[in-house]
Design a protein around this motif. Structure first.
Motif, mmCIF file in Angstrom:
data_model
loop_
_atom_site.group_PDB
_atom_site.id
_atom_site.type_symbol
_atom_site.label_atom_id
_atom_site.label_comp_id
_atom_site.label_asym_id
_atom_site.label_seq_id
_atom_site.Cartn_x
_atom_site.Cartn_y
_atom_site.Cartn_z
ATOM 1 N N GLY A 199 11.659 17.092 -12.213
ATOM 2 C CA GLY A 199 10.635 17.132 -11.181
ATOM 3 C C GLY A 199 9.422 16.318 -11.561
ATOM 4 O O GLY A 199 8.979 16.337 -12.709
ATOM 5 N N LYS A 200 8.879 15.571 -10.596
ATOM 6 C CA LYS A 200 7.744 14.699 -10.871
ATOM 7 C C LYS A 200 6.759 14.741 -9.720
ATOM 8 O O LYS A 200 7.152 14.821 -8.553
ATOM 9 N N PHE A 201 5.470 14.687 -10.073
ATOM 10 C CA PHE A 201 4.409 14.479 -9.095
ATOM 11 C C PHE A 201 3.742 13.165 -9.468
ATOM 12 O O PHE A 201 3.028 13.078 -10.451
ATOM 13 N N THR A 202 4.012 12.132 -8.694
ATOM 14 C CA THR A 202 3.568 10.792 -9.047
ATOM 15 C C THR A 202 3.341 10.014 -7.757
ATOM 16 O O THR A 202 3.185 10.602 -6.686
ATOM 17 N N SER A 221 0.831 -1.215 0.000
ATOM 18 C CA SER A 221 0.000 0.000 0.000
ATOM 19 C C SER A 221 0.864 1.262 0.000
ATOM 20 O O SER A 221 0.401 2.335 -0.400
ATOM 21 N N ASP A 222 2.125 1.137 0.445
ATOM 22 C CA ASP A 222 3.024 2.303 0.408
ATOM 23 C C ASP A 222 3.296 2.760 -1.014
ATOM 24 O O ASP A 222 3.672 3.912 -1.244
ATOM 25 N N MET A 223 3.135 1.852 -1.989
ATOM 26 C CA MET A 223 3.405 2.213 -3.381
ATOM 27 C C MET A 223 2.407 3.245 -3.917
ATOM 28 O O MET A 223 2.686 3.923 -4.907
ATOM 29 N N SER A 224 1.249 3.367 -3.284
ATOM 30 C CA SER A 224 0.224 4.305 -3.754
ATOM 31 C C SER A 224 0.340 5.675 -3.103
ATOM 32 O O SER A 224 -0.479 6.559 -3.355
ATOM 33 N N ARG A 225 1.346 5.880 -2.242
ATOM 34 C CA ARG A 225 1.539 7.199 -1.627
ATOM 35 C C ARG A 225 1.891 8.226 -2.703
ATOM 36 O O ARG A 225 2.740 7.989 -3.566
ATOM 37 N N ASP A 226 1.248 9.409 -2.633
ATOM 38 C CA ASP A 226 1.617 10.506 -3.524
ATOM 39 C C ASP A 226 3.013 10.986 -3.177
ATOM 40 O O ASP A 226 3.408 11.025 -2.002
ATOM 41 N N LEU A 227 3.732 11.386 -4.202
ATOM 42 C CA LEU A 227 5.127 11.781 -4.013
ATOM 43 C C LEU A 227 5.447 12.941 -4.948
ATOM 44 O O LEU A 227 5.105 12.917 -6.131
ATOM 45 N N LEU A 228 6.093 13.949 -4.401
ATOM 46 C CA LEU A 228 6.582 15.066 -5.196
ATOM 47 C C LEU A 228 8.095 15.108 -5.100
ATOM 48 O O LEU A 228 8.649 15.262 -4.008
ATOM 49 N N LYS A 229 8.741 14.912 -6.239
ATOM 50 C CA LYS A 229 10.201 15.020 -6.297
ATOM 51 C C LYS A 229 10.541 16.246 -7.132
ATOM 52 O O LYS A 229 10.246 16.302 -8.318
ATOM 53 N N SER A 230 11.138 17.239 -6.509
ATOM 54 C CA SER A 230 11.517 18.432 -7.259
ATOM 55 C C SER A 230 12.775 18.149 -8.070
ATOM 56 O O SER A 230 13.447 17.123 -7.874
ATOM 57 N N ASN A 289 11.627 21.399 -1.256
ATOM 58 C CA ASN A 289 10.391 21.427 -2.049
ATOM 59 C C ASN A 289 9.917 20.044 -2.476
ATOM 60 O O ASN A 289 9.192 19.917 -3.464
ATOM 61 N N SER A 290 10.320 18.986 -1.782
ATOM 62 C CA SER A 290 9.857 17.634 -2.096
ATOM 63 C C SER A 290 8.940 17.141 -0.980
ATOM 64 O O SER A 290 8.905 17.706 0.120
ATOM 65 N N TYR A 291 8.236 16.046 -1.281
ATOM 66 C CA TYR A 291 7.139 15.649 -0.382
ATOM 67 C C TYR A 291 6.797 14.186 -0.604
ATOM 68 O O TYR A 291 6.839 13.687 -1.741
ATOM 69 N N ILE A 292 6.485 13.467 0.485
ATOM 70 C CA ILE A 292 5.880 12.137 0.422
ATOM 71 C C ILE A 292 4.619 12.179 1.281
ATOM 72 O O ILE A 292 4.627 12.705 2.401
ATOM 73 N N GLN A 293 3.540 11.641 0.765
ATOM 74 C CA GLN A 293 2.246 11.718 1.442
ATOM 75 C C GLN A 293 2.269 11.024 2.801
ATOM 76 O O GLN A 293 2.763 9.899 2.938
ATOM 77 N N ASN A 294 1.724 11.707 3.791
ATOM 78 C CA ASN A 294 1.497 11.131 5.109
ATOM 79 C C ASN A 294 0.074 10.573 5.127
ATOM 80 O O ASN A 294 -0.890 11.325 5.175
ATOM 81 N N VAL A 295 -0.058 9.239 5.079
ATOM 82 C CA VAL A 295 -1.386 8.629 4.993
ATOM 83 C C VAL A 295 -2.145 8.721 6.307
ATOM 84 O O VAL A 295 -3.343 8.415 6.354
#
Length: 442
Positions: free
Chosen positions: A337-340, A307-316, A400-406
């Motif tokens: 940069g990717k939002f995936t 389920s961690d594979m579905s976390r939103d991720l922003l890589k600048s 400016n990067s981010y990993i979703q906190n579920v």
């Protein structure tokens, strides 16, 4: 929008003159022009005139001597007014039919008694009388009647009945109301008793809606003088902007779509996507919508489940990706940069290292290198399937990067976020050392 300025002068005299047969300067200008009916040359006459108690207008009249086709138009010589205008005239006698009417192309004409409405932008602007306006409406309805009588006889019969009602209005056997509503404010109905009040006519000025402004090509501006128009981020989130560019693969002309997006519990980002219709190449990129943060950010995610594979991720574009257990590091700038999702990032890494690696094919490839890279690809597949106990680290000196906190807004037990002060070398990579934002005028 503005036309010819009201302050234009010619030899110390205003360009816009009252119509006077004894004044040579008030005579129309004649221009040879193409007839759109028979495609021979006809004659267009232009006259800059002033309508009493109204404003300056440009009157044009075309006549073709070959086919006798003629046409007249009128355009406002001033700007779009600050407010729209609505005229409602009670027609009580045949004398009222002689009132002059300036109808711009943005005006709506209504006769409530007949449930009749002529929409805006369906006819060119005209200078006429109320009787002439009725005649022009009748001529427009009669234009395709011959075809309608053959194709749709029922519709043609109904239109004929309506035409008779319009023609009967000219007899003024019964009182009726003519309404002209113009969002541009550039239409006009004559007041025959001016400057006294016209008891038979009601004039109302109104503020335009945003939709009506859009029809006229107007856009909202800041109401305070001297301040430039501002873009509201709330409005931009609902809008996809498009600009022309070249395909990065084949260099053919392509279009890039750009959209502002708000990431929950993070910040705004700009997503850009390019699709080439020539070679089929597709690319997408994400830029931070904000400034470089004061501190760098290091985000560590412990992968424990698929389920961690579905976390939103922003890589600048300034972020490095590390997988310590594989002794793997992807430096900043290696991937745009990717939002995936986390799975999407891992697949991109696998494609970059294995599938699209030029050293995997041709003379550059060696058995040892191919075996090592294929093994790395297999391990990435195992990470995606949560078969390996690993950590994925996003190290972004720009923050400016981010990993979703579920578990948001509660802390995520598998997610660690560290803030750190950038080194001189990191500031150099970001171009911050050479920035001077204070006292630069000195």
């Amino acid at each position: 929008m503005s036309g010819i300025s009201e302050e234009c002068v010619r030899g110390g005299t205003s360009l816009f003159r009252d119509i006077n047969a004894d004044d040579d300067d008030s005579q129309p200008t004649e221009i040879e022009s193409l007839c759109m009916n028979c495609h021979e040359n006809g004659n267009t006459r232009l006259l800059l005139s002033m309508i009493p108690f109204f404003k300056e207008v440009i009157i044009s009249s075309f006549h073709c001597d070959h086919c006798n086709w003629s046409n007249t138009e009128i355009q406002s010589a001033g700007r779009i007014q600050d407010q729209g205008i609505r005229y409602a005239v009670k027609i009580k006698s045949t004398r009222d039919l002689n009132r002059e009417v300036v109808r711009s192309d943005s005006a709506v004409t209504k006769i409530p008694e007949l449930d009749f409405e002529m929409p805006a932008f369906t006819q060119k602007g005209s200078l006429s009388t109320i009787e002439g306006l009725l005649d022009r409406t009748v001529a427009g309805l009669e234009q395709d009647q011959t075809v309608r009588r053959v194709a749709t006889p029922d519709v043609a019969l109904k239109i004929e009945e309506f035409i008779k009602k319009l023609q009967k209005l000219k007899d003024v056997e019964e009182e009726f109301t003519l309404i002209i509503e113009d969002v541009s404010g550039n239409s006009f109905v004559e007041n025959p008793v001016a400057p006294q009040k016209d008891e038979a006519m009601t004039v109302v000025h109104f503020n335009r809606t945003p939709e009506q402004d859009a029809q006229l090509g107007l856009y909202p501006e800041n109401q305070e003088d001297g301040e430039p128009p501002t873009n509201n981020p709330e409005d931009m989130r609902d809008e996809v902007l498009q600009f022309n560019t070249n395909c990065p693969d084949c260099n053919a002309p392509a279009a890039t779509n750009m959209k502002l997006l708000q990431i929950p519990h993070f910040k705004e980002v700009i997503i850009m996507a390019t699709n080439c219709d020539v070679c089929g190449h597709r690319t997408n990129e994400v830029k931070s919508g904000g400034a470089t943060e004061k501190l760098g950010t290091k985000i560590t995610l412990h992968i424990t489940d698929t389920s961690d594979m579905s976390r939103d991720l922003l890589k600048s574009e300034t972020c490095s990706v590390l997988i310590p257990e594989l002794e793997f590091e992807l430096g900043m700038g290696a991937v745009s940069g990717k939002f995936t999702t986390l799975e999407g990032l891992l697949i991109n890494i696998k494609d970059l290292i294995v599938s699209k690696n030029p050293f995997m094919c041709g003379d550059s490839s060696t058995p040892d290198r191919m075996e090592k890279l294929q093994l790395f690809g297999q391990k990435i597949d195992q990470i995606i399937a949560a078969e390996l106990d690993v950590h994925v680290v996003l190290d972004d000196p720009a923050g400016n990067s981010y990993i979703q906190n579920v578990y948001a807004p509660d802390p995520d037990p598998e997610l660690t976020i560290e803030k750190y002060t950038r080194t001189y070398e990191q500031n150099e990579d970001l171009g911050i050392n050479d920035m001077k934002t204070e006292g630069y005028a000195a």
